[in-house]
Design a protein around this motif. Structure first.
Motif, PDB file in Angstrom:
ATOM      1  N   ALA A  61      33.211  44.918  33.195  1.00 28.51           N
ATOM      2  CA  ALA A  61      33.994  44.658  31.977  1.00 28.51           C
ATOM      3  C   ALA A  61      35.262  43.881  32.300  1.00 28.51           C
ATOM      4  CB  ALA A  61      34.319  45.963  31.268  1.00 28.51           C
ATOM      5  N   GLN A  62      35.919  44.223  33.399  1.00 32.60           N
ATOM      6  CA  GLN A  62      37.136  43.504  33.801  1.00 32.60           C
ATOM      7  C   GLN A  62      36.803  42.048  34.135  1.00 32.60           C
ATOM      8  OE1 GLN A  62      39.656  46.194  32.840  1.00 32.60           O
ATOM      9  NE2 GLN A  62      40.536  44.558  34.026  1.00 32.60           N
ATOM     10  N   LEU A  63      35.714  41.839  34.866  1.00 35.05           N
ATOM     11  CA  LEU A  63      35.311  40.475  35.215  1.00 35.05           C
ATOM     12  C   LEU A  63      34.926  39.686  33.969  1.00 35.05           C
ATOM     13  CD1 LEU A  63      33.206  41.135  38.446  1.00 35.05           C
ATOM     14  CD2 LEU A  63      35.611  40.438  38.272  1.00 35.05           C
ATOM     15  N   ALA A  64      34.270  40.343  33.023  1.00 32.07           N
ATOM     16  CA  ALA A  64      33.886  39.688  31.768  1.00 32.07           C
ATOM     17  C   ALA A  64      35.107  39.243  30.978  1.00 32.07           C
ATOM     18  CB  ALA A  64      33.038  40.636  30.923  1.00 32.07           C
ATOM     19  N   ASP A  65      36.208  39.992  31.121  1.00 31.33           N
ATOM     20  CA  ASP A  65      37.446  39.640  30.417  1.00 31.33           C
ATOM     21  C   ASP A  65      38.257  38.575  31.134  1.00 31.33           C
ATOM     22  OD1 ASP A  65      36.932  41.323  28.303  1.00 31.33           O
ATOM     23  OD2 ASP A  65      38.097  42.986  29.119  1.00 31.33           O
ATOM     24  N   GLY A  66      37.748  38.093  32.279  1.00 40.77           N
ATOM     25  CA  GLY A  66      38.413  36.998  32.968  1.00 40.77           C
ATOM     26  C   GLY A  66      39.214  37.392  34.183  1.00 40.77           C
ATOM     27  N   ASP A  67      39.199  38.662  34.562  1.00 38.91           N
ATOM     28  CA  ASP A  67      39.934  39.073  35.750  1.00 38.91           C
ATOM     29  C   ASP A  67      39.229  38.599  37.011  1.00 38.91           C
ATOM     30  OD1 ASP A  67      41.736  40.389  34.163  1.00 38.91           O
ATOM     31  OD2 ASP A  67      41.253  42.408  34.874  1.00 38.91           O
ATOM     32  N   THR A  68      40.017  38.266  38.024  1.00 44.03           N
ATOM     33  CA  THR A  68      39.471  38.009  39.352  1.00 44.03           C
ATOM     34  C   THR A  68      39.175  39.365  39.985  1.00 44.03           C
ATOM     35  OG1 THR A  68      41.642  38.084  40.395  1.00 44.03           O
ATOM     36  CG2 THR A  68      40.874  35.917  39.611  1.00 44.03           C
ATOM     37  N   LEU A  69      38.526  39.376  41.134  1.00 41.02           N
ATOM     38  CA  LEU A  69      38.251  40.640  41.819  1.00 41.02           C
ATOM     39  C   LEU A  69      39.557  41.373  42.131  1.00 41.02           C
ATOM     40  CD1 LEU A  69      35.408  39.539  44.263  1.00 41.02           C
ATOM     41  CD2 LEU A  69      35.182  40.950  42.220  1.00 41.02           C
ATOM     42  N   PHE A  70      40.561  40.635  42.582  1.00 36.71           N
ATOM     43  CA  PHE A  70      41.860  41.240  42.901  1.00 36.71           C
ATOM     44  C   PHE A  70      42.503  41.841  41.649  1.00 36.71           C
ATOM     45  CE2 PHE A  70      46.490  40.844  43.111  1.00 36.71           C
ATOM     46  CZ  PHE A  70      46.754  41.684  44.181  1.00 36.71           C
ATOM     47  N   GLU A  71      42.484  41.091  40.552  1.00 34.33           N
ATOM     48  CA  GLU A  71      43.080  41.590  39.307  1.00 34.33           C
ATOM     49  C   GLU A  71      42.337  42.811  38.782  1.00 34.33           C
ATOM     50  OE1 GLU A  71      44.773  37.331  37.588  1.00 34.33           O
ATOM     51  OE2 GLU A  71      42.715  37.948  37.150  1.00 34.33           O
ATOM     52  N   ALA A  72      41.008  42.789  38.887  1.00 33.75           N
ATOM     53  CA  ALA A  72      40.215  43.939  38.449  1.00 33.75           C
ATOM     54  C   ALA A  72      40.565  45.163  39.287  1.00 33.75           C
ATOM     55  CB  ALA A  72      38.726  43.633  38.553  1.00 33.75           C
ATOM     56  N   ALA A  73      40.704  44.968  40.598  1.00 38.97           N
ATOM     57  CA  ALA A  73      41.060  46.075  41.493  1.00 38.97           C
ATOM     58  C   ALA A  73      42.413  46.656  41.096  1.00 38.97           C
ATOM     59  CB  ALA A  73      41.089  45.600  42.942  1.00 38.97           C
ATOM     60  N   ARG A  74      43.365  45.795  40.857  1.00 33.66           N
ATOM     61  CA  ARG A  74      44.711  46.249  40.484  1.00 33.66           C
ATOM     62  C   ARG A  74      44.683  46.984  39.144  1.00 33.66           C
ATOM     63  NH1 ARG A  74      48.598  41.576  40.280  1.00 33.66           N
ATOM     64  NH2 ARG A  74      47.818  41.472  38.172  1.00 33.66           N
ATOM     65  N   ALA A  75      43.966  46.440  38.177  1.00 32.03           N
ATOM     66  CA  ALA A  75      43.911  47.049  36.848  1.00 32.03           C
ATOM     67  C   ALA A  75      43.235  48.417  36.875  1.00 32.03           C
ATOM     68  CB  ALA A  75      43.176  46.128  35.867  1.00 32.03           C
ATOM     69  N   LEU A  76      42.264  48.578  37.765  1.00 29.71           N
ATOM     70  CA  LEU A  76      41.503  49.834  37.826  1.00 29.71           C
ATOM     71  C   LEU A  76      42.035  50.801  38.878  1.00 29.71           C
ATOM     72  CD1 LEU A  76      37.922  48.305  37.491  1.00 29.71           C
ATOM     73  CD2 LEU A  76      39.237  49.494  35.720  1.00 29.71           C
TER      74      LEU A  76
END
Length: 152
Positions: A18-33
């Motif tokens: 879901a994070q990747l679908a919203d445009g997050d990079t792997l790093f951003e997804a990791a930080r958000a989660l």
């Protein structure tokens, strides 16, 4: 191949997709989660394996499969699209949504592979997609009135 059920993916794998679908990079997804980047990479790898098997190397294909199989809720249609897309742009988007390789798409469209990459890049800029998986999400919103068949 059988259609995967929602239960096949863990909640962490679903959250990462879901994070990747919203445009997050792997790093951003990791930080958000609140995860590490290697943990997010592992979740993506497991989701790919569960959705498509060992041969799935593309995150965009994984996302396309997640939408078409109902593992992830498909994005809502975009009511007001950017200025009208040309026929070629729609064809390029359709191939992106299907999740095939650039080589396959270019061959089917009768384009050199490099031209397909340039057109994909142009569409990414035009639609404001931050990453290739985000482009799948945005393309899905624009093409929802047309049936989408994912390449496996």
């Amino acid at each position: 191949m059988t259609t995967p059920a929602k239960a096949d993916l863990t909640s962490q794998e679903l959250q990462v997709l879901a994070q990747l679908a919203d445009g997050d990079t792997l790093f951003e997804a990791a930080r958000a989660l609140g995860l590490t980047t290697p943990t997010v990479e592992g979740s993506v790898r497991r989701a790919k394996r569960k959705l498509h098997g060992q041969g799935c190397y593309s995150t965009t294909l994984t996302l396309a499969l997640a939408y078409t199989t109902g593992v992830l809720d498909p994005p809502q249609p975009q009511l007001h699209s950017p200025r009208a897309l040309s026929g070629t742009e729609r064809a390029v988007l359709r191939h992106i949504v299907q999740g095939g390789t650039a080589r396959q798409a270019a061959s089917e469209l009768g384009l050199p592979e490099r031209t397909f990459h340039r057109r994909s890049s142009h569409l990414r800029q035009r639609l404001g997609a931050r990453t290739p998986p985000h482009l799948v999400t945005l393309a899905w919103r624009l093409l929802t009135e047309e049936p989408v068949e994912v390449l496996r």
